[in-house]
Design a protein around this motif. Sequence first.
Motif, PDB file in Angstrom:
ATOM      1  N   ALA A 228     111.047  90.769 -14.493  1.00 56.69           N
ATOM      2  CA  ALA A 228     111.211  91.968 -13.608  1.00 56.69           C
ATOM      3  C   ALA A 228     109.971  92.581 -13.042  1.00 56.69           C
ATOM      4  N   ALA A 229     108.997  92.848 -13.836  1.00 51.88           N
ATOM      5  CA  ALA A 229     107.616  93.487 -13.610  1.00 51.88           C
ATOM      6  C   ALA A 229     106.914  92.543 -12.609  1.00 51.88           C
ATOM      7  N   MET A 230     106.965  91.322 -12.739  1.00 45.19           N
ATOM      8  CA  MET A 230     106.285  90.467 -11.956  1.00 45.19           C
ATOM      9  C   MET A 230     106.937  90.484 -10.425  1.00 45.19           C
ATOM     10  N   GLN A 231     107.973  90.661 -10.203  1.00 42.63           N
ATOM     11  CA  GLN A 231     108.828  90.901  -8.930  1.00 42.63           C
ATOM     12  C   GLN A 231     108.178  92.200  -8.195  1.00 42.63           C
ATOM     13  N   ARG A 232     108.320  93.278  -9.084  1.00 40.58           N
ATOM     14  CA  ARG A 232     107.841  94.373  -8.536  1.00 40.58           C
ATOM     15  C   ARG A 232     106.190  94.610  -8.074  1.00 40.58           C
ATOM     16  N   ILE A 233     105.189  93.535  -8.897  1.00 36.85           N
ATOM     17  CA  ILE A 233     104.044  93.612  -8.599  1.00 36.85           C
ATOM     18  C   ILE A 233     103.905  92.744  -7.281  1.00 36.85           C
ATOM     19  N   ARG A 234     104.688  91.777  -7.138  1.00 33.73           N
ATOM     20  CA  ARG A 234     104.537  90.806  -5.890  1.00 33.73           C
ATOM     21  C   ARG A 234     104.911  91.627  -4.656  1.00 33.73           C
ATOM     22  N   GLU A 235     105.954  92.370  -4.673  1.00 33.78           N
ATOM     23  CA  GLU A 235     106.286  93.293  -3.410  1.00 33.78           C
ATOM     24  C   GLU A 235     105.364  94.473  -3.426  1.00 33.78           C
ATOM     25  N   ALA A 236     104.700  94.802  -4.207  1.00 30.33           N
ATOM     26  CA  ALA A 236     103.542  95.886  -4.236  1.00 30.33           C
ATOM     27  C   ALA A 236     102.350  95.170  -3.881  1.00 30.33           C
ATOM     28  N   ALA A 237     101.971  93.945  -4.175  1.00 27.20           N
ATOM     29  CA  ALA A 237     100.853  93.375  -3.605  1.00 27.20           C
ATOM     30  C   ALA A 237     101.011  92.895  -2.122  1.00 27.20           C
ATOM     31  N   GLU A 238     102.173  92.855  -1.599  1.00 25.48           N
ATOM     32  CA  GLU A 238     102.279  92.445  -0.452  1.00 25.48           C
ATOM     33  C   GLU A 238     101.918  93.436   0.544  1.00 25.48           C
ATOM     34  N   ARG A 239     102.460  94.852   0.122  1.00 29.26           N
ATOM     35  CA  ARG A 239     102.305  95.998   0.809  1.00 29.26           C
ATOM     36  C   ARG A 239     100.858  96.456   0.512  1.00 29.26           C
ATOM     37  N   ALA A 240     100.167  96.228  -0.505  1.00 26.29           N
ATOM     38  CA  ALA A 240      98.892  96.435  -0.478  1.00 26.29           C
ATOM     39  C   ALA A 240      97.807  95.769   0.265  1.00 26.29           C
ATOM     40  N   LYS A 241      98.066  94.291   0.463  1.00 26.83           N
ATOM     41  CA  LYS A 241      97.531  93.468   1.160  1.00 26.83           C
ATOM     42  C   LYS A 241      97.349  94.177   2.732  1.00 26.83           C
ATOM     43  N   LYS A 242      98.875  94.588   3.152  1.00 33.14           N
ATOM     44  CA  LYS A 242      98.829  94.956   4.719  1.00 33.14           C
ATOM     45  C   LYS A 242      98.013  96.308   4.914  1.00 33.14           C
ATOM     46  N   GLU A 243      97.955  97.101   3.708  1.00 35.17           N
ATOM     47  CA  GLU A 243      97.568  98.433   3.947  1.00 35.17           C
ATOM     48  C   GLU A 243      95.727  98.060   3.921  1.00 35.17           C
ATOM     49  N   LEU A 244      95.039  97.086   3.221  1.00 32.87           N
ATOM     50  CA  LEU A 244      93.716  96.948   3.145  1.00 32.87           C
ATOM     51  C   LEU A 244      93.419  96.316   4.225  1.00 32.87           C
ATOM     52  N   SER A 245      94.111  95.937   5.280  1.00 35.96           N
ATOM     53  CA  SER A 245      93.974  95.466   6.719  1.00 35.96           C
ATOM     54  C   SER A 245      93.213  96.645   7.694  1.00 35.96           C
ATOM     55  N   THR A 246      93.786  97.848   7.241  1.00 36.74           N
ATOM     56  CA  THR A 246      93.524  98.878   7.872  1.00 36.74           C
ATOM     57  C   THR A 246      92.507  99.922   7.086  1.00 36.74           C
ATOM     58  N   SER A 247      92.763  99.983   5.810  1.00 32.87           N
ATOM     59  CA  SER A 247      91.959 100.808   4.925  1.00 32.87           C
ATOM     60  C   SER A 247      91.000 100.214   3.940  1.00 32.87           C
ATOM     61  N   ASP A 248      90.036 100.800   3.454  1.00 32.08           N
ATOM     62  CA  ASP A 248      89.097 100.547   2.575  1.00 32.08           C
ATOM     63  C   ASP A 248      89.939 100.447   1.400  1.00 32.08           C
ATOM     64  N   THR A 249      90.695 101.194   0.766  1.00 28.94           N
ATOM     65  CA  THR A 249      91.429 101.295  -0.634  1.00 28.94           C
ATOM     66  C   THR A 249      92.876 101.096  -0.254  1.00 28.94           C
ATOM     67  N   THR A 250      93.391 100.933  -1.546  1.00 33.03           N
ATOM     68  CA  THR A 250      94.959 101.038  -1.767  1.00 33.03           C
ATOM     69  C   THR A 250      95.411 101.568  -2.732  1.00 33.03           C
ATOM     70  N   HIS A 251      96.219 102.312  -3.239  1.00 34.00           N
ATOM     71  CA  HIS A 251      96.639 102.878  -4.304  1.00 34.00           C
ATOM     72  C   HIS A 251      97.999 102.248  -4.773  1.00 34.00           C
ATOM     73  N   ILE A 252      97.921 101.531  -5.776  1.00 26.97           N
ATOM     74  CA  ILE A 252      99.233 100.869  -6.284  1.00 26.97           C
ATOM     75  C   ILE A 252      99.703 101.467  -7.587  1.00 26.97           C
ATOM     76  N   MET A 253     100.890 102.067  -7.271  1.00 28.03           N
ATOM     77  CA  MET A 253     101.506 102.907  -8.362  1.00 28.03           C
ATOM     78  C   MET A 253     102.891 102.239  -8.652  1.00 28.03           C
ATOM     79  N   GLN A 254     103.113 101.842  -9.729  1.00 28.38           N
ATOM     80  CA  GLN A 254     104.572 101.427 -10.196  1.00 28.38           C
ATOM     81  C   GLN A 254     105.021 101.840 -11.438  1.00 28.38           C
ATOM     82  N   PRO A 255     105.761 103.160 -11.701  1.00 26.17           N
ATOM     83  CA  PRO A 255     105.907 103.602 -12.819  1.00 26.17           C
ATOM     84  C   PRO A 255     106.905 102.806 -13.426  1.00 26.17           C
TER      85      PRO A 255
END
Length: 593
Positions: A228-255
């Motif tokens: 379950a944790a890996m599924q959440r990380i995969r989803e977060a990673a895809e979002r982070a990849k997109k953010e890094l196309s327009t930003s120099d950093t991305t903040h990944i937060m999964q409580p």
Amino acid sequence: MSRVIGIDLGTTNSCVSVVENDTPVIIPSATGATTTPSIVAFTKNGERLIGEAAARQAVTNPERTITSVKRHMGADWSARIDGKEYKPQTISAMILMQLKKDAEKFLGEEVTEAVITVPAYFNDIQRQATKDAGRIAGLNVKRIINEPTSAALSYGLNHGEPQKVMVYDLGGGTFDVSIIEIGEGIIEVLATSGNNHLGGDDFDERLVQGIVRKFKDKTRVDLTKDFAAMQRIREAAERAKKELSTSDTTHIMQPFITQVKGEALHLDMVITRQEFESMISDLIQKTEDPVRNALNDAHISPAQLGRVLLVGGSTRVPAVQRKVREMTGKEPSRNINPDECVAKGAAILGSTLQGRGLVAAGTGQDLLLLDVTPLSLSIETVGGVATRIVQRNTTLPARYSQIFSTAAPYQRNVDIHVLQGERPMARDNKTIGKFRLKGIKPAPAGVPQIEVTFDIDANGILKVSARDLDTGREQSITITADDRMSDMEIQQAMQDAQNYASQDQLRKDAIELLGDANKLLIRTERCVKNAGKQLEKAVKKQVKADTAKLQKLVAKCRLDRVDANQLSEIRAAKEQLEQSAGDILMRYDGGQQ
């Protein structure tokens, strides 16, 4: 005559287009988006979800959610859910059915024909599998077209001036590069190359590995064992990849990403663009050889390119764009939408195939498309050698014949092993078919004259026939490639698809009917209570009986097993209650709903 839609059946997202008033337009999805996630999911109550609905529940239902099925097209792969096997063609057909449905809603008419795109480097079996998926979805696939070629077709409609264009297509799961010449209304593919297992999914996986590694360094906890944790990380990673196309950093937060000895752990980290680019640098480097090969096969230098077109969502990654500039010395063109141009090109071809030719800008001439076969076709000969019959980058359609003979004396049968690939030895290439020619006239080795003919149609799909020149008789050759679906399997899949469609409609009807029935039951109960002793005993008794009957039918109805008979019973019981309680509802509820 219904219109032909163009479909970009993507690894991550799919897109559908149609030509309206000589202009290709994108057909919106059910949610109004321009693309539909290529995701299919099955809920535990038997409901099938496609697109956005499937994506939303992927984290909570990972075992029953299928993504990136395009990577398995033409392979011996299947997903087993609720005891049933689903092949890639069947899952792809479900996505195509959703796109077909969206198109019919948009156009207000039935859609039965489509042009579907595939990676240029798809082999014969993968192309056939895609065509089979279209058949299962209820579509007559008029043409299979290469994705880079389709993008160039979209570009060429508005840029008809003579030029050589490189299409660099990096999608979710595949990479293609094509060199295309546009001129005098003709779009001719000069060369193509690529890698069927390279794309944004691989970028995501590298980012996932990086996140897991950083978390382990900090906490000493290995998240790879937590599904379950890996599924959440995969989803977060895809979002982070997109953010890094327009930003120099991305903040990944999964409580509350996981628990250790009853203590909750949170994932909280920052990933920089530089870190991400370091993770994927070798993957981007892998695009260099196909680019070089395509340029060499087309016999041109990067300096002779007029434009470099970027196609596919993964080309939004800044490091990819830098690599393209480095390889070609040109600034990539931003004249086309990388997510939409492939579907639009397919729609243009679909309109052309209907006889509604579209005129290339500045030429006054209808567009003519000349595509190529991406890989060489060979036959295994003595010593395990791959004897080449059709060279890669041969213009389609193509027809080639070659004379073969027997290797042993008095052979009655000849086995012909057909291969696709560029390696000199048969074992290093992809088997796409094994053919047996029977009933050869007995003769010494090397005497029989057997003409084998290869026909490659405009879809890039190969058909083979054989003729014994001694007798003049045509021999039939059966394709035995294991990865293809048989006609019987396709027919069964088509029936299953129709059953799914009717079942989906039944569920929708059931949800609506059950909602209305429950509203009626609540309203009736309130009105009977309001009426109190003013109700005649006979009326009250009848209403009570009709209420009990409807309540019982509603309680028994299971959405995963509902059928038309059940709905008819519920509908009849609802109408009966509406009739018996009609006066009470009017008098004691003021007709409120």
